[in-house]
Design a protein around this motif. Structure first.
Motif, PDB file in Angstrom:
ATOM      1  N   VAL A 196     -16.835 -24.210  -6.553  1.00  0.00           N
ATOM      2  CA  VAL A 196     -16.971 -23.349  -5.327  1.00  0.00           C
ATOM      3  C   VAL A 196     -16.310 -22.102  -5.604  1.00  0.00           C
ATOM      4  N   ALA A 197     -17.076 -20.959  -5.670  1.00  0.00           N
ATOM      5  CA  ALA A 197     -16.385 -19.676  -6.331  1.00  0.00           C
ATOM      6  C   ALA A 197     -16.921 -18.463  -5.253  1.00  0.00           C
ATOM      7  N   GLY A 198     -16.186 -17.597  -5.117  1.00  0.00           N
ATOM      8  CA  GLY A 198     -16.215 -16.388  -4.472  1.00  0.00           C
ATOM      9  C   GLY A 198     -15.000 -15.483  -4.219  1.00  0.00           C
ATOM     10  N   SER A 199     -15.096 -14.628  -3.155  1.00  0.00           N
ATOM     11  CA  SER A 199     -13.721 -13.765  -3.075  1.00  0.00           C
ATOM     12  C   SER A 199     -13.703 -13.342  -1.681  1.00  0.00           C
ATOM     13  N   SER A 200     -12.432 -12.924  -1.387  1.00  0.00           N
ATOM     14  CA  SER A 200     -12.175 -12.430   0.156  1.00  0.00           C
ATOM     15  C   SER A 200     -10.819 -11.515  -0.170  1.00  0.00           C
ATOM     16  N   ASP A 201     -11.237 -10.526   0.904  1.00  0.00           N
ATOM     17  CA  ASP A 201     -10.212  -9.700   0.963  1.00  0.00           C
ATOM     18  C   ASP A 201     -10.347  -9.047   2.505  1.00  0.00           C
ATOM     19  N   ALA A 202      -8.911  -8.844   3.011  1.00  0.00           N
ATOM     20  CA  ALA A 202      -9.022  -8.408   4.409  1.00  0.00           C
ATOM     21  C   ALA A 202      -7.813  -7.325   4.496  1.00  0.00           C
ATOM     22  N   PRO A 203      -8.225  -6.220   3.946  1.00  0.00           N
ATOM     23  CA  PRO A 203      -7.135  -5.138   3.585  1.00  0.00           C
ATOM     24  C   PRO A 203      -7.031  -3.887   4.630  1.00  0.00           C
ATOM     25  N   ILE A 204      -7.791  -4.092   5.752  1.00  0.00           N
ATOM     26  CA  ILE A 204      -7.673  -2.977   6.741  1.00  0.00           C
ATOM     27  C   ILE A 204      -6.226  -3.187   7.647  1.00  0.00           C
ATOM     28  N   SER A 205      -5.412  -2.568   6.806  1.00  0.00           N
ATOM     29  CA  SER A 205      -4.036  -2.465   7.537  1.00  0.00           C
ATOM     30  C   SER A 205      -3.272  -1.052   7.319  1.00  0.00           C
ATOM     31  N   PRO A 206      -2.170  -0.767   7.935  1.00  0.00           N
ATOM     32  CA  PRO A 206      -1.627   0.437   7.642  1.00  0.00           C
ATOM     33  C   PRO A 206      -1.198   0.651   6.408  1.00  0.00           C
ATOM     34  N   ILE A 207      -0.444  -0.257   5.804  1.00  0.00           N
ATOM     35  CA  ILE A 207      -0.198  -0.025   4.525  1.00  0.00           C
ATOM     36  C   ILE A 207      -0.988   0.434   3.597  1.00  0.00           C
ATOM     37  N   THR A 208      -2.300  -0.512   3.706  1.00  0.00           N
ATOM     38  CA  THR A 208      -3.372  -0.073   2.572  1.00  0.00           C
ATOM     39  C   THR A 208      -4.017   1.369   2.941  1.00  0.00           C
ATOM     40  N   MET A 209      -4.337   1.528   4.229  1.00  0.00           N
ATOM     41  CA  MET A 209      -4.667   2.783   4.481  1.00  0.00           C
ATOM     42  C   MET A 209      -3.867   4.056   3.847  1.00  0.00           C
ATOM     43  N   ALA A 210      -2.577   3.831   4.292  1.00  0.00           N
ATOM     44  CA  ALA A 210      -1.516   4.959   3.542  1.00  0.00           C
ATOM     45  C   ALA A 210      -1.462   4.978   2.152  1.00  0.00           C
ATOM     46  N   CYS A 211      -1.592   3.744   1.521  1.00  0.00           N
ATOM     47  CA  CYS A 211      -1.883   3.867  -0.124  1.00  0.00           C
ATOM     48  C   CYS A 211      -3.104   4.921  -0.470  1.00  0.00           C
ATOM     49  N   PHE A 212      -4.169   4.308   0.133  1.00  0.00           N
ATOM     50  CA  PHE A 212      -5.439   5.248  -0.212  1.00  0.00           C
ATOM     51  C   PHE A 212      -5.371   6.708   0.385  1.00  0.00           C
ATOM     52  N   ASP A 213      -4.552   6.848   1.461  1.00  0.00           N
ATOM     53  CA  ASP A 213      -4.679   8.418   1.822  1.00  0.00           C
ATOM     54  C   ASP A 213      -3.744   9.192   0.954  1.00  0.00           C
ATOM     55  N   VAL A 214      -2.939   8.652   0.144  1.00  0.00           N
ATOM     56  CA  VAL A 214      -2.076   9.339  -0.673  1.00  0.00           C
ATOM     57  C   VAL A 214      -2.779   9.984  -1.700  1.00  0.00           C
ATOM     58  N   ILE A 215      -3.559   9.254  -2.333  1.00  0.00           N
ATOM     59  CA  ILE A 215      -4.570   9.411  -3.511  1.00  0.00           C
ATOM     60  C   ILE A 215      -5.801   9.954  -3.282  1.00  0.00           C
ATOM     61  N   LYS A 216      -6.042  10.233  -1.591  1.00  0.00           N
ATOM     62  CA  LYS A 216      -7.354  10.616  -1.103  1.00  0.00           C
ATOM     63  C   LYS A 216      -8.608  10.013  -1.800  1.00  0.00           C
ATOM     64  N   ALA A 217      -8.482   8.631  -1.885  1.00  0.00           N
ATOM     65  CA  ALA A 217      -9.600   7.916  -2.401  1.00  0.00           C
ATOM     66  C   ALA A 217     -10.606   7.738  -1.214  1.00  0.00           C
ATOM     67  N   THR A 218      -9.848   7.562   0.142  1.00  0.00           N
ATOM     68  CA  THR A 218     -10.984   7.264   1.145  1.00  0.00           C
ATOM     69  C   THR A 218     -11.085   8.571   1.913  1.00  0.00           C
ATOM     70  N   THR A 219     -12.531   8.479   2.571  1.00  0.00           N
ATOM     71  CA  THR A 219     -12.949   9.664   3.297  1.00  0.00           C
ATOM     72  C   THR A 219     -12.230   9.950   4.632  1.00  0.00           C
ATOM     73  N   PRO A 220     -12.266  11.266   4.738  1.00  0.00           N
ATOM     74  CA  PRO A 220     -11.696  11.588   6.057  1.00  0.00           C
ATOM     75  C   PRO A 220     -12.559  12.090   6.868  1.00  0.00           C
ATOM     76  N   ARG A 221     -14.053  11.663   6.662  1.00  0.00           N
ATOM     77  CA  ARG A 221     -15.174  11.711   7.728  1.00  0.00           C
ATOM     78  C   ARG A 221     -15.011  11.355   8.966  1.00  0.00           C
ATOM     79  N   ASN A 222     -14.005  11.390   9.930  1.00  0.00           N
ATOM     80  CA  ASN A 222     -13.645  10.702  10.656  1.00  0.00           C
ATOM     81  C   ASN A 222     -14.447  10.797  12.117  1.00  0.00           C
ATOM     82  N   ASP A 223     -15.238  11.976  12.274  1.00  0.00           N
ATOM     83  CA  ASP A 223     -16.144  12.363  13.264  1.00  0.00           C
ATOM     84  C   ASP A 223     -17.530  11.657  13.154  1.00  0.00           C
ATOM     85  N   GLU A 224     -17.701  11.212  11.833  1.00  0.00           N
ATOM     86  CA  GLU A 224     -19.049  10.529  11.622  1.00  0.00           C
ATOM     87  C   GLU A 224     -19.093   9.193  11.126  1.00  0.00           C
TER      88      GLU A 224
END
Length: 426
Positions: A196-224
Motif C-alpha cells: 500500500v503505497a502513496g504520499s501525503s502532506d498538509a503543509p499550509i501553515s504559517p511556518i511553511t508560508m514564511a519559509c517559502f516567502d523568504v526565498i520568494k518561491a511562492t506567488t504573490p498574485r493574491n488578488d487572482e
C-alpha cells in the motif's frame, strides 16, 4: 532488480484526496474540466505574508471514518494518508486479511511530515512566541509521533494490517513518485507481495508560508487566487502551495490475474537521480532529470517515442519550467515536440511530498479516460518553454504510456513510467 526474474508490478486500487474534492472521481472531474481549486488561505490569518493563496482541501475527518481518538493522535497529513490508504484497499477489492501480513508492506512519502501539528504545538507551548523557554506541560501527549515522520508509515500499516516492510520516503517534492517507485521495487524483487503505497502532506501553515516567502518561491498574485498557478506561462511568478494525498495498492501482475483484479496500470519503470549541485537551484540543461527519464524508460524496455503523455512537475517557477523543457528535449529527442505535456499543479497547487503520488493518479486516470488534462491558466506561453503544454482545455488522446516526473529541493529528480492495463495483460 531488472531482467527476466523481476516480477511485473501493477496498480489495482487508488484513491485521491485533493483540493476541489475528496475522492478520485471528484479529482478527475476537476482536472479534466480545467477548473482550479486555488483560493485565498482560510486556515489562518495570512495578512502578514507575501503569498496569501493556497489550494486547500475541505476535509472533515469524522465524515471519512476517523474516530475522535485517531483525530487527536494524528496530524492532518497522517489523517489524509490513513483515509486514502483505506479507500485504495477497498477500491482494489483485495482481502488483505486473507494474506500473510508479513508479505504486505507500506511505503509513505512526505516532505514535511506533521508540519501543521508542530506549528500549532509550538504556538501553544511558547504562548504564541512569548516564552523563549517553552512550557512542555501544555503539549499534546502525542507530540513525539508528530515529530517523527515514521509515525505516518506506522499509522497506515495499522490501518491496513500490514506487517511487512513499512517505510517513510522523504525526498522533498519527489517523495510521492519515490514512494510508489520504491514499492514497485519491493514487489519486483520479491520482498513483498502487496504494498500500500502513496504520499501525503498538509503543509499550509504559517511556518511553511514564511519559509517559502523568504526565498520568494511562492506567488504573490493574491488578488487572482483562482489563476495564481501558471506553469509554463510567461507571467508566472511562483507556485501555489497545496495539500493532499494519493494512495495505491500495488501487487504483482501474476497475483492480480489470479484473483481476477481490475488492473489500472503497470508500473513499468522508475528511476531517481540527484544533481549534487545546489539545495534549490537547477542546472538549465536538465541533464539529471533527463538521465532519470532515460533509466526509467530503459527499465520499462520502451523507446522514447512510446511515451504518449508527459505529466510534468510544472511548478510554475521560471527555473523549473525551463529545466524541465530542456530535460524532455534531451531525453525524448524530437518526439518531445509531438508529445502532449501538462501540469495539474495549475489546478490543485503544489502539495510538496504528496503531489508526485497525486500526479501518478492523474496519469492513471488519463489512461483510463483517454483524456490528457490541461495546463490551466496558460495564456501567454514562455518562448523558452516551446513544447505542447495542452493549454486551458483537456484533450482527447489515446494514452497507452505515461511518463510522470518530479523535481525537488536538494537536487532530487525522479521519473516513473506507467503503462496501460492492456499492455500489462499482454
Amino acid at each position: 532488480m531488472t531482467g527476466p526474474d523481476r516480477r511485473r508490478v501493477v496498480v489495482t486500487g487508488l484513491e485521491v484526496l485533493a483540493p476541489g474534492g475528496v475522492g478520485a472521481g471528484r479529482f478527475w472531474d476537476l482536472i479534466s474540466s480545467g477548473r482550479t481549486a486555488t483560493r485565498g488561505i482560510t486556515f489562518f490569518d495570512p495578512a502578514p505574508f507575501r503569498s496569501r493563496v493556497a489550494a486547500e482541501i475541505d476535509f472533515d475527518a469524522a465524515t471519512h471514518g476517523l474516530s475522535p481518538q485517531e483525530v487527536r493522535r494524528m496530524d492532518r497529513a497522517a489523517q489524509f494518508a490513513v483515509v486514502a490508504a483505506r479507500a485504495a484497499v477497498a477500491h482494489s477489492g483485495i482481502d488483505l486479511a486473507a494474506l500473510d501480513p508479513y508479505r504486505v508492506g507500506v511505503t509513505v512519502g512526505t516532505a514535511v511530515g506533521a508540519t501543521m501539528s508542530l506549528d500549532e504545538e509550538y504556538r501553544v507551548v511558547s504562548d504564541s512566541g512569548r516564552l523563549a523557554l517553552v512550557d512542555h506541560r501544555y503539549a499534546v501527549p502525542h507530540l513525539y509521533d508528530q515529530m517523527v515522520p515514521s509515525s505516518f508509515a506506522a499509522e497506515v500499516a495499522w490501518a491496513v494490517g500490514a506487517c511487512g516492510p513499512a517505510t517513510v520516503v522523504s525526498t522533498g517534492c519527489t517523495s510521492g513518485i519515490d514512494s510508489v517507485g520504491f514499492a514497485a521495487e519491493l514487489i519486483g524483487e520479491g520482498s513483498a507481495d502487496v504494498v500500500v503505497a502513496g504520499s501525503s502532506d498538509a503543509p499550509i501553515s504559517p511556518i511553511t508560508m514564511a519559509c517559502f516567502d523568504v526565498i520568494k518561491a511562492t506567488t504573490p498574485r493574491n488578488d487572482e487566487p483562482d489563476s495564481a498557478s501558471r506553469p509554463f506561462d510567461a507571467t508566472r511568478n511562483g507556485f501555489v502551495l497545496g495539500e493532499g494525498a494519493a494512495f495505491f495498492v500495488l501487487e504483482s501482475l501474476e497475483a492480480a490475474r489470479a484473483r481476477g483484479a481490475t488492473v489500472l496500470a503497470e508500473v513499468a519503470g522508475y528511476a531517481t537521480r540527484s544533481n549534487a549541485y545546489h539545495m534549490t537551484g537547477l542546472r538549465p540543461d536538465g541533464v539529471e532529470m533527463a538521465e532519470a527519464i532515460r533509466v526509467a524508460l530503459d527499465e520499462a524496455r520502451l523507446p522514447a517515442d512510446a511515451v504518449d503523455y508527459v505529466n510534468a512537475h510544472g511548478s510554475g517557477t521560471k527555473q523549473n519550467d525551463r529545466h524541465e523543457t530542456a530535460a524532455f528535449k534531451r531525453s525524448l529527442g524530437e518526439h518531445a515536440r509531438r508529445t502532449p505535456v501538462s501540469s495539474i499543479k495549475s489546478m490543485v497547487g503544489h502539495s510538496l511530498g504528496a503531489i508526485g503520488s497525486i500526479e501518478v493518479a492523474a496519469s492513471i486516470l488519463a489512461m483510463e479516460h483517454g483524456v490528457v488534462p490541461p495546463t490551466a491558466n496558460l495564456h501567454t506561453p514562455d518562448p523558452q518553454c516551446d513544447l505542447d503544454y495542452v493549454p486551458l482545455i483537456a484533450r482527447e488522446h489515446r494514452v497507452d504510456t505515461v511518463l510522470s516526473v518530479g523535481s525537488g529541493f536538494g537536487g532530487f529528480q525522479s521519473a516513473i513510467v506507467l503503462a496501460r492495463p492492456e499492455r500489462a495483460a499482454a
